[in-house]
Design an enzyme around this catalytic site. Structure first.
Site, PDB file in Angstrom:
ATOM      1  N   GLY A 260       0.844  -1.204   0.000  1.00  0.00           N
ATOM      2  CA  GLY A 260       0.000   0.000   0.000  1.00  0.00           C
ATOM      3  C   GLY A 260       0.872   1.244   0.000  1.00  0.00           C
ATOM      4  O   GLY A 260       2.051   1.189  -0.341  1.00  0.00           O
TER       5      GLY A 260
ATOM      6  N   VAL B 280       0.282 -13.303   3.751  1.00  0.00           N
ATOM      7  CA  VAL B 280       0.996 -13.621   4.990  1.00  0.00           C
ATOM      8  C   VAL B 280      -0.036 -13.916   6.074  1.00  0.00           C
ATOM      9  O   VAL B 280      -0.965 -13.132   6.284  1.00  0.00           O
ATOM     10  CB  VAL B 280       1.897 -12.439   5.407  1.00  0.00           C
ATOM     11  CG1 VAL B 280       2.494 -12.676   6.787  1.00  0.00           C
ATOM     12  CG2 VAL B 280       3.002 -12.234   4.382  1.00  0.00           C
TER      13      VAL B 280
ATOM     14  N   GLU C 270     -18.395  11.000   1.326  1.00  0.00           N
ATOM     15  CA  GLU C 270     -18.000  10.991  -0.086  1.00  0.00           C
ATOM     16  C   GLU C 270     -18.876  10.044  -0.911  1.00  0.00           C
ATOM     17  O   GLU C 270     -19.345  10.404  -1.997  1.00  0.00           O
ATOM     18  CB  GLU C 270     -16.519  10.610  -0.217  1.00  0.00           C
ATOM     19  CG  GLU C 270     -15.608  11.721   0.265  1.00  0.00           C
ATOM     20  CD  GLU C 270     -14.126  11.476   0.026  1.00  0.00           C
ATOM     21  OE1 GLU C 270     -13.698  10.320   0.111  1.00  0.00           O
ATOM     22  OE2 GLU C 270     -13.406  12.456  -0.242  1.00  0.00           O
TER      23      GLU C 270
ATOM     24  N   ASP D 157      -1.674   2.375   8.201  1.00  0.00           N
ATOM     25  CA  ASP D 157      -2.928   2.037   8.885  1.00  0.00           C
ATOM     26  C   ASP D 157      -2.782   0.859   9.843  1.00  0.00           C
ATOM     27  O   ASP D 157      -3.685   0.578  10.626  1.00  0.00           O
ATOM     28  CB  ASP D 157      -3.984   1.632   7.841  1.00  0.00           C
ATOM     29  CG  ASP D 157      -4.681   2.819   7.231  1.00  0.00           C
ATOM     30  OD1 ASP D 157      -4.201   3.953   7.434  1.00  0.00           O
ATOM     31  OD2 ASP D 157      -5.702   2.625   6.550  1.00  0.00           O
TER      32      ASP D 157
HETATM   33  C1  LIG Z   1     -12.616   4.859   1.055  1.00  0.00           C
HETATM   34  C2  LIG Z   1     -11.367   5.500   1.584  1.00  0.00           C
HETATM   35  C3  LIG Z   1     -11.076   6.835   1.267  1.00  0.00           C
HETATM   36  C4  LIG Z   1      -9.899   7.434   1.737  1.00  0.00           C
HETATM   37  N1  LIG Z   1      -9.616   8.735   1.392  1.00  0.00           N
HETATM   38  C5  LIG Z   1      -8.441   9.285   1.777  1.00  0.00           C
HETATM   39  C6  LIG Z   1      -8.097  10.602   1.364  1.00  0.00           C
HETATM   40  O1  LIG Z   1      -8.859  11.281   0.672  1.00  0.00           O
HETATM   41  N2  LIG Z   1      -6.886  11.096   1.740  1.00  0.00           N
HETATM   42  C7  LIG Z   1      -6.017  10.368   2.517  1.00  0.00           C
HETATM   43  O2  LIG Z   1      -4.920  10.848   2.836  1.00  0.00           O
HETATM   44  N3  LIG Z   1      -6.326   9.124   2.918  1.00  0.00           N
HETATM   45  C8  LIG Z   1      -7.516   8.561   2.573  1.00  0.00           C
HETATM   46  N4  LIG Z   1      -7.833   7.296   2.975  1.00  0.00           N
HETATM   47  C9  LIG Z   1      -6.894   6.573   3.858  1.00  0.00           C
HETATM   48  C10 LIG Z   1      -5.745   5.958   3.094  1.00  0.00           C
HETATM   49  O3  LIG Z   1      -6.191   5.359   1.911  1.00  0.00           O
HETATM   50  C11 LIG Z   1      -5.061   4.948   4.009  1.00  0.00           C
HETATM   51  O4  LIG Z   1      -4.654   5.618   5.174  1.00  0.00           O
HETATM   52  C12 LIG Z   1      -3.853   4.318   3.321  1.00  0.00           C
HETATM   53  O5  LIG Z   1      -4.267   3.544   2.212  1.00  0.00           O
HETATM   54  C13 LIG Z   1      -3.083   3.428   4.287  1.00  0.00           C
HETATM   55  O6  LIG Z   1      -1.986   2.902   3.611  1.00  0.00           O
HETATM   56  P1  LIG Z   1      -1.292   1.561   4.108  1.00  0.00           P
HETATM   57  O7  LIG Z   1      -0.137   1.339   3.209  1.00  0.00           O
HETATM   58  O8  LIG Z   1      -1.064   1.625   5.566  1.00  0.00           O
HETATM   59  O9  LIG Z   1      -2.410   0.443   3.908  1.00  0.00           O
HETATM   60  P2  LIG Z   1      -3.110  -0.041   2.551  1.00  0.00           P
HETATM   61  O10 LIG Z   1      -3.112   1.023   1.535  1.00  0.00           O
HETATM   62  O11 LIG Z   1      -4.411  -0.615   3.001  1.00  0.00           O
HETATM   63  O12 LIG Z   1      -2.156  -1.213   2.056  1.00  0.00           O
HETATM   64  C14 LIG Z   1      -2.041  -2.409   2.750  1.00  0.00           C
HETATM   65  C15 LIG Z   1      -1.562  -3.472   1.797  1.00  0.00           C
HETATM   66  O13 LIG Z   1      -1.308  -4.655   2.517  1.00  0.00           O
HETATM   67  C16 LIG Z   1      -1.782  -5.773   1.797  1.00  0.00           C
HETATM   68  N5  LIG Z   1      -2.074  -6.822   2.778  1.00  0.00           N
HETATM   69  C17 LIG Z   1      -2.986  -6.781   3.787  1.00  0.00           C
HETATM   70  N6  LIG Z   1      -2.946  -7.922   4.493  1.00  0.00           N
HETATM   71  C18 LIG Z   1      -2.007  -8.699   3.919  1.00  0.00           C
HETATM   72  C19 LIG Z   1      -1.527 -10.010   4.198  1.00  0.00           C
HETATM   73  N7  LIG Z   1      -1.997 -10.712   5.225  1.00  0.00           N
HETATM   74  N8  LIG Z   1      -0.567 -10.523   3.416  1.00  0.00           N
HETATM   75  C20 LIG Z   1      -0.087  -9.809   2.365  1.00  0.00           C
HETATM   76  N9  LIG Z   1      -0.515  -8.556   2.067  1.00  0.00           N
HETATM   77  C21 LIG Z   1      -1.457  -8.018   2.826  1.00  0.00           C
HETATM   78  C22 LIG Z   1      -3.015  -5.255   1.080  1.00  0.00           C
HETATM   79  O14 LIG Z   1      -3.318  -6.021  -0.059  1.00  0.00           O
HETATM   80  C23 LIG Z   1      -2.595  -3.824   0.728  1.00  0.00           C
HETATM   81  O15 LIG Z   1      -2.002  -3.759  -0.539  1.00  0.00           O
HETATM   82  C24 LIG Z   1      -9.013   6.684   2.540  1.00  0.00           C
HETATM   83  C25 LIG Z   1      -9.309   5.353   2.857  1.00  0.00           C
HETATM   84  C26 LIG Z   1     -10.466   4.769   2.387  1.00  0.00           C
HETATM   85  C27 LIG Z   1     -10.763   3.345   2.729  1.00  0.00           C
END
Ligand SMILES: Cc1cc2nc3c(=O)[nH]c(=O)nc-3n(C[C@H](O)[C@H](O)[C@H](O)COP(=O)(O)OP(=O)(O)OC[C@H]3O[C@@H](n4cnc5c(N)ncnc54)[C@H](O)[C@@H]3O)c2cc1C
Length: 446
Positions: free
Chosen positions: A16, A83, A174, A304
């Protein structure tokens, strides 16, 4: 040569915003090799999922191939695998197939999933909006109820065109605005034989204002804008039950609907529980200011997946910018450590928050001082900021074409009904074939 004497191996779980930013920064070092693991072969752009669900953008606009994004970095190995367990003591993760990956450093960035807070029936019958698959499934449902009601107008009386959005945060606000635009602007034209005017969108939240973290002016602006679009706000009431054909509220109201959209909150991905590490609010892993896990200096949790302490000690919000910056900071700390230097506390650069409430309407609170913007200026700022956040030039161009198409053409470019999720509705039985599609399990309620 680094103090380890050979190439340091970093295992990252999650492609992500957080995991990808970390991998990209590490890739620039000759001292490091990275294994990036994700259960999907794509990076999903969560902020635009609601536009995928309302047929404004296509899959290619909101998802990019992880392999393609990293193809220029020969020191990154991408593995598509889920994982299921993480052992912080040995910095090893185990996959569903039983393979193991061990790193000198382990970076946990597995993101989050819907939190149903134990609401009866929500896990089985609601449509969450936190992943690409969930957004595609919701799009199919929205298009299906219109097609079915067009064929059999009696279904309107059974709530076919009633939509209930649970949650008045950014995601709920939204999707409610986008759905209202889709119905008011597109469906009224494309379904001339259907009484689209009977379509109802209800937004339910147990709080008394929309967009909680925004300034008060934005709460009022969002409420006014949604009401002008015809959305009925039901604030100060809780959702007690979600069934396949209705939603029951705490004031005793039952709303007939086949489409309850769950935007009610998030919790850490289930991997968090497997690691045996201290979990805080939302089941997220508690981390130290330098993003490492207490007692495990070579294990990081970010985005997150973690509760990252902000300047006031309170956890930073779940935002793309927090995730991206924490990914880059983690890489910086790992590179410092292998160069024999000390790790530094994460310094989040707060650029503000924004939310889109449909055509020409958005709110933004910019910078640490939260300068307030709303209306078309905030709408334009939203488009610009989100286009920049997208990872590829192709995605940006395609998204702009699709945005312009739906804005000026008043039609939805991606109105394709994909039946692969089995989402047919059995209107007589009050249940549907697609309702067994697994939603993530609700484990903790906070
Ligand atoms: C509908 C929505 C709207 C949003 N709008 C905004 C916005 O306008 N502005 C903003 O700043 N933020 C926004 N956010 C928040 C933002 O998208 C998140 O904070 C961000 O995506 C977090 O990034 P991350 O890399 O921590 O997690 P993620 O982007 O969720 O990435 C996690 C990754 O881990 C992988 N994964 C999970 N579990 C496993 C496993 N067991 N094994 C292997 N891979 C795994 C998943 O496939 C994914 O690719 C929004 C969120 C949502 C849901």
């Amino acid at each position: 040569m680094n103090i380890y004497g050979s190439k340091v191996h970093v295992v990252i779980v999650g492609g992500g915003f957080a995991g990808l930013a970390c991998a990209r920064k590490l890739a620039k070092s000759d001292d490091v090799r990275v294994t990036l693991i994700d259960k999907n072969n794509y990076h999903q752009f969560q902020p635009l999922l609601y536009q995928l669900a309302t047929a404004e953008l296509g899959t290619g606009d909101v998802a990019t191939s992880i392999r393609q994004s990293l193809r220029r970095h020969s020191n990154i190995d991408v593995k598509m695998v889920e994982v299921t367990a993480a052992d912080p003591r040995t910095r090893t993760v185990t996959t569903r197939e039983g393979e193991s990956y061990q790193g000198d450093f382990l970076v946990l960035a597995a993101g989050s999933q819907a939190n149903f807070f134990g609401t009866a029936g929500a896990e089985q019958s609601a449509f969450p909006l936190y992943s690409l698959e969930e957004a595609q499934r919701l799009r199919s449902r929205i298009l299906t109820v219109f097609e079915d009601a067009d064929r059999d107008p009696k279904l309107v009386k059974q709530g076919a065109l009633n939509f209930v959005v649970v949650g008045g945060g950014a995601t709920g606000t939204e999707i409610a605005g986008a759905l209202a635009d889709m119905i008011n602007v597109t469906m009224t034209t494309e379904y001339p034989d259907l009484a689209v005017k009977h379509a109802r969108i209800s937004l339910v939240d147990h709080g008394h204002a929309l967009l909680g973290p925004f300034p008060v002016k934005a709460h009022d602006y969002a409420a006014r804008t949604l009401q002008q679009k015809g959305v009925q706000l039901r604030l100060g009431v809780e959702v007690k039950e979600v069934a396949s054909d209705h939603v029951l509220l705490s004031d005793g109201t039952s709303i007939q609907t086949r489409t309850a959209v769950w935007a009610g909150g998030l919790m850490a991905s289930p991997l968090a529980a497997s690691a045996g590490l201290p979990q805080g609010h939302g089941g997220r892993i508690a981390v130290r200011p330098d993003l490492t896990v207490e007692g495990f200096p070579c294990v990081y949790a970010l985005g997150d997946f973690a509760n990252i302490p902000g300047p006031d000690g309170q956890p930073l919000p779940q935002l793309g910018s927090v995730a991206q910056q924490s990914g880059e900071w983690t890489a910086k700390n790992i590179l410092a450590e292998i160069a024999g230097e000390t790790r530094t506390p994460f310094d989040y650069h707060d650029k503000g928050i924004m939310a889109m409430i449909g055509r020409d309407a958005a709110v933004a609170a910019v910078g640490k001082k939260r300068h307030e913007l709303d209306g078309p200026i905030a709408f334009a700022a939203w488009l610009g900021v989100h286009a920049l956040l997208m990872s590829g030039v192709r995605e940006r161009i395609e998204a702009f074409i699709d945005w312009a198409w739906s804005y000026f053409g008043r039609s939805r470019p991606i109105q394709v009904l994909d039946r692969s999720d089995g989402g047919r509705i059995d209107w007589d039985a009050g249940s549907e074939s697609g309702s067994t599609v697994a939603s993530p399990a609700a484990k903790t309620a906070h």
